[in-house]
Design a protein around this motif. Sequence first.
Motif, short mmCIF file in Angstrom:
data_model
loop_
_atom_site.label_atom_id
_atom_site.label_comp_id
_atom_site.label_asym_id
_atom_site.label_seq_id
_atom_site.Cartn_x
_atom_site.Cartn_y
_atom_site.Cartn_z
N LYS A 169 72.76 -17.46 36.64
CA LYS A 169 71.91 -16.79 35.67
C LYS A 169 72.64 -15.63 35.01
O LYS A 169 73.35 -14.87 35.66
CB LYS A 169 70.64 -16.27 36.37
CG LYS A 169 69.62 -15.68 35.40
CD LYS A 169 68.38 -15.22 36.15
CE LYS A 169 67.39 -14.61 35.18
NZ LYS A 169 66.17 -14.12 35.88
N LYS A 170 72.44 -15.48 33.70
CA LYS A 170 73.09 -14.40 32.96
C LYS A 170 72.44 -13.07 33.29
O LYS A 170 71.25 -12.98 33.55
CB LYS A 170 72.98 -14.65 31.46
CG LYS A 170 73.78 -15.83 30.94
CD LYS A 170 73.59 -15.96 29.43
CE LYS A 170 74.35 -17.15 28.88
NZ LYS A 170 74.13 -17.31 27.42
N GLU A 195 74.64 -9.82 29.44
CA GLU A 195 75.21 -11.10 29.00
C GLU A 195 74.26 -11.83 28.06
O GLU A 195 74.69 -12.42 27.06
CB GLU A 195 75.51 -11.97 30.23
CG GLU A 195 76.72 -11.48 31.02
CD GLU A 195 76.91 -12.23 32.32
OE1 GLU A 195 78.04 -12.24 32.84
OE2 GLU A 195 75.93 -12.81 32.84
N GLU A 196 72.98 -11.78 28.35
CA GLU A 196 71.97 -12.38 27.47
C GLU A 196 71.97 -11.69 26.12
O GLU A 196 72.00 -12.34 25.06
CB GLU A 196 70.58 -12.25 28.11
CG GLU A 196 70.35 -13.16 29.30
CD GLU A 196 69.96 -14.57 28.89
OE1 GLU A 196 69.98 -14.87 27.69
OE2 GLU A 196 69.65 -15.37 29.79
N SER A 218 75.31 -12.30 24.21
CA SER A 218 75.43 -13.70 23.80
C SER A 218 74.66 -13.94 22.51
O SER A 218 75.14 -14.60 21.58
CB SER A 218 74.90 -14.63 24.90
OG SER A 218 75.70 -14.57 26.05
N ALA A 244 81.11 -7.88 32.30
CA ALA A 244 80.71 -9.03 31.48
C ALA A 244 81.77 -9.37 30.44
O ALA A 244 81.93 -10.54 30.06
CB ALA A 244 79.37 -8.75 30.80
N THR A 270 84.81 -11.44 31.84
CA THR A 270 84.46 -12.84 32.13
C THR A 270 83.33 -13.24 31.18
O THR A 270 82.20 -13.50 31.61
CB THR A 270 84.01 -13.01 33.59
OG1 THR A 270 82.95 -12.07 33.87
CG2 THR A 270 85.16 -12.78 34.55
N VAL A 272 80.68 -14.96 29.24
CA VAL A 272 79.99 -16.26 29.30
C VAL A 272 79.62 -16.78 27.92
O VAL A 272 79.26 -17.94 27.76
CB VAL A 272 78.72 -16.16 30.18
CG1 VAL A 272 79.07 -15.80 31.60
CG2 VAL A 272 77.73 -15.15 29.59
N TRP A 273 79.70 -15.91 26.90
CA TRP A 273 79.32 -16.32 25.54
C TRP A 273 80.45 -17.02 24.79
O TRP A 273 80.26 -17.53 23.70
CB TRP A 273 78.85 -15.11 24.73
CG TRP A 273 79.80 -13.96 24.77
CD1 TRP A 273 80.90 -13.75 23.98
CD2 TRP A 273 79.74 -12.85 25.67
NE1 TRP A 273 81.54 -12.59 24.34
CE2 TRP A 273 80.84 -12.01 25.37
CE3 TRP A 273 78.86 -12.48 26.70
CZ2 TRP A 273 81.10 -10.83 26.08
CZ3 TRP A 273 79.12 -11.31 27.39
CH2 TRP A 273 80.22 -10.50 27.08
N THR A 306 83.51 -19.96 24.34
CA THR A 306 83.82 -21.34 24.72
C THR A 306 85.11 -21.32 25.55
O THR A 306 85.85 -20.33 25.55
CB THR A 306 84.04 -22.20 23.47
OG1 THR A 306 85.22 -21.72 22.78
CG2 THR A 306 82.84 -22.15 22.54
N ASN A 322 88.14 -18.53 25.33
CA ASN A 322 88.59 -17.82 26.53
C ASN A 322 90.09 -17.97 26.75
O ASN A 322 90.76 -17.07 27.24
CB ASN A 322 87.83 -18.31 27.77
CG ASN A 322 86.60 -17.47 28.06
OD1 ASN A 322 86.67 -16.25 28.14
ND2 ASN A 322 85.46 -18.12 28.20
#
Length: 217
Positions: free
Chosen positions: A2-3, A7-8, A11, A66, A69, A71-72, A74, A78
């Motif tokens: 879970k973000k 991160e949410e 993103s 965040a 690493t 998460v938003w 591709t 990255n």
Amino acid sequence: MKKTPIEEKFSEFYEKWVSQLEEYLKFLVQDYTHQSDYENLIAKLTTHHKNYYRFKWAAAHEDVCAFFTPVWLTPLENAYLWVTGWKPSAVFRFVETSRRTGTMLADLTDDQVKKIEGLRLKIKNEEEKVEREMERQQVGIADRRMIELLEMTRSCGGGDAVAVKGLLSGLENVMKMGDCVRLKTLKGLLDLMNPKQQVELLAAQSMLHVQLRKWPG
């Protein structure tokens, strides 16, 4: 996994930011008669980039991990990551390739080329400073106890507050160091170019950014 709230939040911001960049790109690739048209585009693009870093720094102050690493991004994005963003020296390689092949920036004068080379050497030194500082931070991160404390802090706010605060502050500092070199690179190159060349550079950089984002993976 879970973000986290940051991160949410980032993103969502990043998706909108790239989408707006793609909209600007439609105008960047056009030819214009008046210099003021180029200048207006440059102003919009530089503001767009400034907004990105303003939002990024505010979010990183709440959760800097965040951005190491992300998460938003591709997998391909990255793969090109350098200290939470694009590597400044890559822009100089692109400028040189574009000039030699005549695809863009073919009208750079010898004096401009000489000044760009001087800027490249300065930026290379700045990159090395950032990398040395990143290595210094990684020594701290490599300590198993620090990793456990960091994960504990991110998940539930616990852990050794003093130790974790020092580590997070160091990571935030090195991130901003990298961002400052990126901004210095972009501003330095734009200052050496005329409005049409500036738009060509921004168009090329924006196109690469959008293409990396859209590449299937």
